[in-house]
Design an enzyme around this catalytic site. Structure first.
Site, mmCIF file in Angstrom:
data_model
loop_
_atom_site.group_PDB
_atom_site.id
_atom_site.type_symbol
_atom_site.label_atom_id
_atom_site.label_comp_id
_atom_site.label_asym_id
_atom_site.label_seq_id
_atom_site.Cartn_x
_atom_site.Cartn_y
_atom_site.Cartn_z
ATOM 1 N N ASP A 94 71.456 44.906 30.308
ATOM 2 C CA ASP A 94 72.270 45.322 29.172
ATOM 3 C C ASP A 94 73.438 46.177 29.684
ATOM 4 O OD1 ASP A 94 71.678 45.553 25.859
ATOM 5 O OD2 ASP A 94 73.140 46.958 26.709
ATOM 6 N N ASN B 296 66.215 42.210 17.521
ATOM 7 C CA ASN B 296 66.862 42.609 16.277
ATOM 8 C C ASN B 296 67.344 41.366 15.547
ATOM 9 O OD1 ASN B 296 66.596 45.383 16.874
ATOM 10 N ND2 ASN B 296 68.397 45.283 18.195
ATOM 11 N N GLU C 92 73.687 42.634 16.602
ATOM 12 C CA GLU C 92 75.144 42.624 16.797
ATOM 13 C C GLU C 92 75.659 41.353 17.467
ATOM 14 O OE1 GLU C 92 76.720 46.957 17.356
ATOM 15 O OE2 GLU C 92 75.010 46.666 18.671
ATOM 16 N N VAL C 93 74.820 40.714 18.256
ATOM 17 C CA VAL C 93 75.257 39.498 18.966
ATOM 18 C C VAL C 93 74.499 38.307 18.384
ATOM 19 C CG1 VAL C 93 75.434 38.337 21.192
ATOM 20 C CG2 VAL C 93 75.764 40.818 21.056
ATOM 21 N N HIS D 290 68.304 37.259 21.409
ATOM 22 C CA HIS D 290 68.017 38.002 22.631
ATOM 23 C C HIS D 290 66.831 38.911 22.381
ATOM 24 C CE1 HIS D 290 71.178 39.977 20.304
ATOM 25 N NE2 HIS D 290 70.708 41.137 20.698
ATOM 26 N N HIS E 136 65.229 42.350 23.896
ATOM 27 C CA HIS E 136 65.446 43.518 24.751
ATOM 28 C C HIS E 136 64.120 43.851 25.438
ATOM 29 C CE1 HIS E 136 69.237 44.960 22.622
ATOM 30 N NE2 HIS E 136 68.733 44.173 21.686
HETATM 31 P P1 AMP Z 1 71.634 43.741 19.359
HETATM 32 O O1 AMP Z 1 72.001 44.960 18.585
HETATM 33 O O2 AMP Z 1 70.156 43.508 19.400
HETATM 34 O O3 AMP Z 1 72.429 42.517 18.956
HETATM 35 O O4 AMP Z 1 71.992 44.080 20.861
HETATM 36 C C1 AMP Z 1 73.107 43.590 21.551
HETATM 37 C C2 AMP Z 1 73.045 44.165 22.938
HETATM 38 O O5 AMP Z 1 73.947 43.454 23.759
HETATM 39 C C3 AMP Z 1 73.454 45.646 23.020
HETATM 40 O O6 AMP Z 1 72.370 46.393 23.599
HETATM 41 C C4 AMP Z 1 74.687 45.626 23.925
HETATM 42 O O7 AMP Z 1 74.764 46.757 24.770
HETATM 43 C C5 AMP Z 1 74.497 44.337 24.695
HETATM 44 N N1 AMP Z 1 75.702 43.716 25.209
HETATM 45 C C6 AMP Z 1 76.837 43.450 24.545
HETATM 46 N N2 AMP Z 1 77.726 42.845 25.349
HETATM 47 C C7 AMP Z 1 77.130 42.722 26.551
HETATM 48 C C8 AMP Z 1 77.534 42.185 27.810
HETATM 49 N N3 AMP Z 1 78.739 41.630 27.981
HETATM 50 N N4 AMP Z 1 76.657 42.214 28.835
HETATM 51 C C9 AMP Z 1 75.440 42.777 28.676
HETATM 52 N N5 AMP Z 1 74.993 43.298 27.518
HETATM 53 C C10 AMP Z 1 75.835 43.276 26.474
#
Ligand code: AMP
Length: 126
Positions: A39, A97, A105-106, A110, A112
């Site tokens: 991360d 999440n 957010e993505v 994924h 964690h």
């Molecule tokens: P979520 O809130 O579960 O969608 O978590 C998204 C995670 O992606 C966060 O912990 C970010 O720090 C991580 N993240 C976003 N962009 C990148 C990236 N380019 N490389 C690695 N981790 C990322």
């Protein structure tokens, strides 16, 4: 901002770009079904992300639509990464999440992996 997990998969999301090699990542594991990388903003001593290679928005999307081999491969990959990082004996936490309440957010599924330290209670108290 959290994403809407009911929207169609957006191939322009940042993890799709990482999978295509369009942006760099600190990779720690890869097989036919999954990719794992550190991360970018770690929230614990160990904070690794594991993603399926398939185009799935969320756990909901994946669990409904992925094939058995994809699901098995993804689950096994998470275990592989945790073992490789020496997390089994001290313990660790998995988190996925989903959507607004989960603060996803993505929009690419994924999981964690958190570890390397005591992680405290499961969620913040209100
Ligand atoms: P979520 O809130 O579960 O969608 O978590 C998204 C995670 O992606 C966060 O912990 C970010 O720090 C991580 N993240 C976003 N962009 C990148 C990236 N380019 N490389 C690695 N981790 C990322």
């Amino acid at each position: 901002m959290p994403i809407d997990p009911t929207l169609p998969y957006d191939a322009g999301n940042i993890f799709a770009k990482i999978l295509r090699g369009e942006i760099p990542s600190n990779a720690v594991y890869e097989d036919d079904y999954a990719f794992a990388f550190e991360d970018i903003n770690p929230q614990a001593e160990v904070h690794t992300l594991v993603i399926p290679k398939g185009a799935y928005v969320s756990w909901d999307d994946f669990s409904a639509k992925a094939g058995d081999a994809e699901i098995a491969g993804f689950v096994r990959a998470i275990g592989e990464v945790a073992r490789a990082k020496g997390l089994v004996e001290p313990g660790y936490r998995l988190m996925a999440n989903i959507g607004a309440h989960g603060y996803q957010e993505v929009p690419h599924l994924h999981v964690h992996i958190f570890g390397g330290q005591p992680l405290g209670p499961m969620i913040c108290k209100r």
